[in-house]
Design a protein around this motif. Structure first.
Motif, PDB file in Angstrom:
ATOM      1  N   ASP A 151       0.814  -1.219   0.000  1.00 42.30           N
ATOM      2  CA  ASP A 151       0.000   0.000   0.000  1.00 42.30           C
ATOM      3  C   ASP A 151       0.847   1.269   0.000  1.00 42.30           C
ATOM      4  O   ASP A 151       0.316   2.374  -0.067  1.00 42.30           O
ATOM      5  N   HIS A 231      -5.455  -0.877  -7.341  1.00 36.99           N
ATOM      6  CA  HIS A 231      -6.493  -1.292  -6.399  1.00 36.99           C
ATOM      7  C   HIS A 231      -7.747  -1.800  -7.131  1.00 36.99           C
ATOM      8  O   HIS A 231      -8.479  -2.618  -6.579  1.00 36.99           O
ATOM      9  N   HIS A 247      -4.454  -8.506   1.357  1.00 36.07           N
ATOM     10  CA  HIS A 247      -4.624  -7.281   0.572  1.00 36.07           C
ATOM     11  C   HIS A 247      -3.347  -6.901  -0.184  1.00 36.07           C
ATOM     12  O   HIS A 247      -3.387  -6.568  -1.367  1.00 36.07           O
ATOM     13  N   VAL A 251      -2.692  -6.085  -4.211  1.00 34.10           N
ATOM     14  CA  VAL A 251      -2.203  -4.778  -4.655  1.00 34.10           C
ATOM     15  C   VAL A 251      -0.901  -4.958  -5.448  1.00 34.10           C
ATOM     16  O   VAL A 251      -0.682  -4.307  -6.470  1.00 34.10           O
TER      17      VAL A 251
END
Ligand SMILES: [Zn+2]
Length: 340
Positions: A151, A231, A247, A251
């Motif tokens: 992220d 995303h 996650h 990504v």
């Protein structure tokens, strides 16, 4: 209103929890709670095991749990978010003790809940006190801690899409914030080896970059600097498969594919992700993610991506302006699986 959190880090720093005044309620899960107890036997007033993030469950927890002066979240994203929900509803003091750094939940004001199995964000509570215990975090699987870097690495693709939206759609674009984001990307690059090895410096780097990212995004009221077409890949793959993945893995896959579509330093991005240990092939095989994504699912994700972007209308990106042709899909999948 955003206020910077007080973040304290170090080995065994969770030991501070023992001296807290008042009634203490802990939201945690079996594994992180076991790790903390192994390091520091402690009996707070009430320990609540988090099972899921269904909004109805959180609502009933909030009304049925005993009164407290402090809520503490010990664990990953769901434990921190449960603590945030309870402290937000009750207006009480909150301390977050992340035992893994795979998501930015310990730094954000929103709470990811599930309604009819879809993610929704509720609440507004800025974490003020965060204890980053290196000993605890280093006991979590290394690949999940490394996944937290995704992220931040996503700034690379997100900045491209944000600029595109500014140029073609007249969306608000802040070059000075883009510069701040680029500095975070460079800082991550400089510390890639520390992140890969989950050293104390690597852990502190990830947490500090999350803090910086959350702060400048809050300042402009959008996550554009770190959330772009990469995303969309993550969201669409979950939408297609109806499964949950790590996650950061999703990504990373998004960065792999979208740097190709953007023609945006793809080789550099792949090398960068390799140095960080990001798993862009979404292999699965960890405790919270056993299945992984198949080649067919990733192909479907690309085939339906334009449609998904238009239907969800989340944000304008490279997906809206470039053709995702059968040749692009074929070559991207070959690149994804055939490189060593
Ligand atoms: Zn993300």
């Amino acid at each position: 209103m955003y206020a910077p959190p007080n973040i304290e880090s170090g080995p065994g720093i969770a030991g501070r929890l023992k001296d807290l005044p008042g009634r203490v309620l802990v939201a945690t899960m079996e594994i992180p709670w076991g790790l903390l107890q192994g390091q520091m036997p402690w009996r707070p007033h009430h320990v609540q095991m988090v099972t899921d993030m269904d909004l109805t469950r959180l609502e009933s927890l909030e009304t049925s749990l005993p009164l407290c002066d402090i809520v503490i979240g010990v664990g990953g994203g769901s434990c921190c978010d449960t603590a945030k929900y309870l402290a937000w509803k009750r207006g009480c003091r909150m301390i977050l003790v992340p035992t893994i750094i795979s998501v930015d939940a310990p730094l954000t004001n929103m709470i990811a809940v599930r309604v009819d199995n879809a993610v929704r964000y509720v609440g507004d509570i800025w974490p003020k006190e965060i204890l980053v215990d290196h000993d605890l975090i280093r006991k979590a699987p290394a690949e999940l801690n490394r996944a937290g870097a995704a992220d931040i690495a996503s700034i690379h693709t997100a900045l491209y899409d944000w600029k595109l939206a500014g140029d073609l759609r007249g969306e608000a674009y802040h070059p000075e914030v883009a510069d701040l984001a680029r500095e975070c990307l460079e800082e991550l690059d400089r510390n890639a080896e520390e992140v890969f090895n989950v050293t104390p410096k690597g852990i502190d780097t990830i947490v500090d970059l999350y803090r910086r990212e959350v702060e400048f995004c809050a300042g402009i009221g959008t996550s554009r600097p770190e959330e772009g077409s990469e995303h969309l890949i993550a969201y669409n793959l979950e939408h297609i498969t109806r499964r949950h993945f790590v996650h950061g893995d999703l990504v990373a896959l998004g960065i792999f594919l979208m740097t190709r579509l953007q023609q945006n330093r793809h080789e550099w991005a792949v090398d960068f992700m390799n140095r960080l240990g990001l798993r862009y092939r979404v292999p699965g095989g960890t405790k919270i993610d056993t299945a992984g994504a198949t080649r067919d699912e990733i192909e479907q994700c690309l085939v339906t991506l334009k449609d998904f972007a238009q239907k969800t209308n989340l944000f304008f990106s490279v997906v809206d302006v470039r053709d995702i042709s059968p040749a692009f899909i074929r070559e991207s999948l070959a690149a994804l699986y055939d490189r060593s």
